[in-house]
Design an enzyme around this catalytic site. Structure first.
Site, PDB file in Angstrom:
ATOM      1  N   THR A  92       0.856  -1.192   0.000  1.00  0.00           N
ATOM      2  CA  THR A  92       0.000   0.000   0.000  1.00  0.00           C
ATOM      3  C   THR A  92       0.892   1.241   0.000  1.00  0.00           C
ATOM      4  O   THR A  92       0.668   2.193  -0.760  1.00  0.00           O
ATOM      5  CB  THR A  92      -0.938  -0.014   1.221  1.00  0.00           C
ATOM      6  OG1 THR A  92      -1.793  -1.160   1.103  1.00  0.00           O
ATOM      7  CG2 THR A  92      -1.771   1.244   1.322  1.00  0.00           C
ATOM      8  N   ASN A 137      -5.502  -9.704  -7.993  1.00  0.00           N
ATOM      9  CA  ASN A 137      -5.693 -10.396  -6.717  1.00  0.00           C
ATOM     10  C   ASN A 137      -6.994 -11.181  -6.624  1.00  0.00           C
ATOM     11  O   ASN A 137      -7.094 -12.135  -5.879  1.00  0.00           O
ATOM     12  CB  ASN A 137      -5.598  -9.408  -5.554  1.00  0.00           C
ATOM     13  CG  ASN A 137      -6.384  -8.139  -5.792  1.00  0.00           C
ATOM     14  OD1 ASN A 137      -6.175  -7.450  -6.789  1.00  0.00           O
ATOM     15  ND2 ASN A 137      -7.292  -7.823  -4.892  1.00  0.00           N
ATOM     16  N   GLN A 194       0.810  -9.864  -6.316  1.00  0.00           N
ATOM     17  CA  GLN A 194       0.246 -11.217  -6.434  1.00  0.00           C
ATOM     18  C   GLN A 194       1.021 -12.073  -7.436  1.00  0.00           C
ATOM     19  O   GLN A 194       0.602 -13.187  -7.753  1.00  0.00           O
ATOM     20  CB  GLN A 194      -1.238 -11.140  -6.838  1.00  0.00           C
ATOM     21  CG  GLN A 194      -2.115 -10.429  -5.829  1.00  0.00           C
ATOM     22  CD  GLN A 194      -2.407 -11.266  -4.577  1.00  0.00           C
ATOM     23  OE1 GLN A 194      -2.144 -12.475  -4.543  1.00  0.00           O
ATOM     24  NE2 GLN A 194      -2.952 -10.631  -3.547  1.00  0.00           N
ATOM     25  N   SER A 216       4.942  -7.036  -1.705  1.00  0.00           N
ATOM     26  CA  SER A 216       4.529  -7.154  -0.308  1.00  0.00           C
ATOM     27  C   SER A 216       4.901  -8.542   0.197  1.00  0.00           C
ATOM     28  O   SER A 216       4.568  -9.548  -0.446  1.00  0.00           O
ATOM     29  CB  SER A 216       3.010  -6.963  -0.226  1.00  0.00           C
ATOM     30  OG  SER A 216       2.568  -7.156   1.082  1.00  0.00           O
ATOM     31  N   ALA A 217       5.573  -8.605   1.365  1.00  0.00           N
ATOM     32  CA  ALA A 217       6.078  -9.895   1.861  1.00  0.00           C
ATOM     33  C   ALA A 217       4.970 -10.888   2.183  1.00  0.00           C
ATOM     34  O   ALA A 217       5.107 -12.085   1.941  1.00  0.00           O
ATOM     35  CB  ALA A 217       6.931  -9.657   3.112  1.00  0.00           C
ATOM     36  N   HIS A 218       3.840 -10.378   2.732  1.00  0.00           N
ATOM     37  CA  HIS A 218       2.863 -11.343   3.268  1.00  0.00           C
ATOM     38  C   HIS A 218       2.030 -12.049   2.214  1.00  0.00           C
ATOM     39  O   HIS A 218       1.181 -12.873   2.542  1.00  0.00           O
ATOM     40  CB  HIS A 218       1.974 -10.688   4.340  1.00  0.00           C
ATOM     41  CG  HIS A 218       0.903  -9.767   3.843  1.00  0.00           C
ATOM     42  ND1 HIS A 218      -0.417 -10.127   3.841  1.00  0.00           N
ATOM     43  CD2 HIS A 218       0.947  -8.507   3.360  1.00  0.00           C
ATOM     44  CE1 HIS A 218      -1.141  -9.110   3.386  1.00  0.00           C
ATOM     45  NE2 HIS A 218      -0.333  -8.105   3.092  1.00  0.00           N
ATOM     46  N   THR A 236      13.022   4.179  11.409  1.00  0.00           N
ATOM     47  CA  THR A 236      13.911   3.070  11.771  1.00  0.00           C
ATOM     48  C   THR A 236      13.442   1.783  11.097  1.00  0.00           C
ATOM     49  O   THR A 236      12.250   1.456  11.137  1.00  0.00           O
ATOM     50  CB  THR A 236      13.918   2.886  13.303  1.00  0.00           C
ATOM     51  OG1 THR A 236      14.351   4.114  13.881  1.00  0.00           O
ATOM     52  CG2 THR A 236      14.842   1.756  13.733  1.00  0.00           C
ATOM     53  N   CYS A 266     -17.817  -5.511   0.951  1.00  0.00           N
ATOM     54  CA  CYS A 266     -18.997  -5.231   1.759  1.00  0.00           C
ATOM     55  C   CYS A 266     -18.684  -3.996   2.598  1.00  0.00           C
ATOM     56  O   CYS A 266     -17.776  -4.016   3.408  1.00  0.00           O
ATOM     57  CB  CYS A 266     -19.273  -6.416   2.657  1.00  0.00           C
ATOM     58  SG  CYS A 266     -20.764  -6.248   3.616  1.00  0.00           S
TER      59      CYS A 266
HETATM   60  N1  PLP Z   1      -1.761  -4.788  -4.222  1.00  0.00           N
HETATM   61  C1  PLP Z   1      -2.385  -5.971  -4.355  1.00  0.00           C
HETATM   62  C2  PLP Z   1      -2.609  -6.536  -5.708  1.00  0.00           C
HETATM   63  C3  PLP Z   1      -2.819  -6.660  -3.209  1.00  0.00           C
HETATM   64  O1  PLP Z   1      -3.436  -7.839  -3.347  1.00  0.00           O
HETATM   65  C4  PLP Z   1      -2.583  -6.079  -1.932  1.00  0.00           C
HETATM   66  C5  PLP Z   1      -3.081  -6.733  -0.704  1.00  0.00           C
HETATM   67  O2  PLP Z   1      -4.222  -7.124  -0.602  1.00  0.00           O
HETATM   68  C6  PLP Z   1      -1.919  -4.849  -1.866  1.00  0.00           C
HETATM   69  C7  PLP Z   1      -1.523  -4.229  -3.030  1.00  0.00           C
HETATM   70  C8  PLP Z   1      -1.633  -4.177  -0.544  1.00  0.00           C
HETATM   71  O3  PLP Z   1      -0.534  -4.806   0.062  1.00  0.00           O
HETATM   72  P1  PLP Z   1      -0.202  -4.559   1.621  1.00  0.00           P
HETATM   73  O4  PLP Z   1      -1.113  -5.455   2.385  1.00  0.00           O
HETATM   74  O5  PLP Z   1       1.242  -4.961   1.751  1.00  0.00           O
HETATM   75  O6  PLP Z   1      -0.388  -3.132   1.912  1.00  0.00           O
END
Ligand code: PLP
Length: 373
Positions: free
Chosen positions: A74, A140, A170, A190-192, A228, A315
């Site tokens: 984000t 996504n 993704q 994004s790592a997660h 930091t 939603c």
């Molecule tokens: N972009 C896409 C395509 C995503 O699927 C997501 C997360 O849902 C994001 C950006 C946002 O990533 P983050 O959770 O690291 O802010």
């Protein structure tokens, strides 16, 4: 070991951490040191950061000097869009809200019924000579892969001064991504979404691509992003990047499980819609609709059966909104409101898929019986 009572099939929302990542984070959390400090503890923290940067650069076949850590995609997306404030921006109609909402005045590039950028329409639009264009690498919701290399070629031909950003969130860990070969100017990750921790990401720049920093303060990240460094999260991202390379083949083999899931559901319900099925998709994602049955009803039934999946529609304040992605694909509202997303993780097994299909078939049977009564 606690008995596993739930089946997690929402990897596109967040991917389970990989064991190697948990170990890397735990080891780093046990260390003390600010990466900006000159002493030995500080130098160790700095090494953790630079090792992770090298791993991310390796995953993307690029130079670590152009990889900057952020608090997630984000932030990466907002940083790029914000750097073009007041300029002409084009974005695809299926971007994540972190691009869409950061660029409310942007012109939208339409997609086909399968959710892929409409290249003819893009070619016409490019006569408008935008300053920035932003198109995600993988969607996504549907998992469709966008033809970024082809888009870059077209943009460079028609509007050579346009800068190009891709949200690759993704795509990483799912398909090979070569930053230098793609020839984009900016890439967010994004790592997660690929086995690393939440709250950490990166922005990758091409040589010469400039950003205006969002966060001001310290001189961290070569003065591009103050604050930091979150050393443990960065080390987790680095390990996830290393593992993404070695685990790629396994991840791609999830397509067999996903395809079997789709075939079983389609056999039971010929009216089942699978969005983006005609386009290239990543191996782990399927977005499906049971026409006429609201996604929330399905999600509740599946949740009770222990299934963690998500809906394709957002939603907000009690009202169900059609997903902007399906809207852009011109999916009729009655179908779009019935869309759910099933996204497999690196540790998803055939047994998980069997549990899901059994729960779905049970729900389907109940709904059909109710409609017939
Ligand atoms: N972009 C896409 C395509 C995503 O699927 C997501 C997360 O849902 C994001 C950006 C946002 O990533 P983050 O959770 O690291 O802010």
């Amino acid at each position: 070991m606690p008995l596993k009572t739930r089946t997690y099939l929402d990897a596109n929302a967040t991917m389970p951490l990989k064991p190697g990542v948990i170990s890397a984070i735990a080891a780093t959390l046990a260390e003390t040191g600010n990466a900006s400090s000159m002493h030995g503890d500080g130098r160790l923290a700095r090494k953790r950061v630079e090792d992770a940067r090298a791993a991310v650069a390796d995953l993307l076949s690029t130079n670590p000097a152009y990889v900057f850590f952020t608090g997630g995609a984000t932030e990466s997306n907002n940083t790029v869009i914000n750097s073009f404030r007041g300029k002409k921006i084009f974005i695809s109609a299926i971007e994540h809200p972190s691009v869409l909402e950061a660029a409310p005045d942007a012109q939208k590039i339409p997609v086909t019924a399968d959710g892929v950028i409409d290249m003819d329409k893009l070619e016409t639009m490019l006569a408008g000579q935008p300053d920035l264009i932003s198109v995600m690498l993988v969607n996504n919701e549907t998992g469709t892969i966008q033809p970024i290399a082809e888009i870059v070629r077209l943009v460079r031909k028609i509007s050579p001064q346009t800068r190009i950003h891709t949200d690759a969130v993704q795509a990483l860990g799912r398909i090979p991504v070569d930053f230098s070969a793609l020839q984009v100017d900016y890439l967010s990750l994004s790592a997660h979404k690929f086995g690393g921790p939440q709250g950490i990401g990166a922005l990758v720049l091409a040589p010469g691509a400039k950003i205006e920093k969002l966060l001001r303060g310290g001189g961290q990240e070569k003065r591009q992003r103050a604050g930091t460094e979150n050393i443990a999260a960065i080390a987790g991202l680095g390990e996830a990047a290393r593992l993404a390379v070695t685990d790629m083949e396994n991840f791609q083999s999830l397509a067999a499980l996903r395809d079997r899931l789709e075939a079983t559901l389609e056999k039971a319900e010929p009216r089942l819609r699978i969005f983006g099925a005609g386009a290239p998709r990543v191996s782990n994602t399927t977005q499906i609709a049971l026409p006429g049955i609201q996604a929330e009803t399905q999600l509740m039934a599946l949740d009770l059966a222990g299934m963690s999946v998500s809906s394709g529609s957002a939603c907000s304040s009690g009202s169900v909104k059609v997903s902007h992605v399906l809207e852009a694909m011109q999916v009729p509202e009655s179908e779009a409101l019935g869309a759910i997303r099933v996204s497999l993780a690196w540790n998803t097994t055939q047994n998980d898929i069997d549990l899901f299909t059994a729960a779905w078939l049970e729900m389907h049977g109940r709904i059909k019986a109710r409609i017939a009564a």
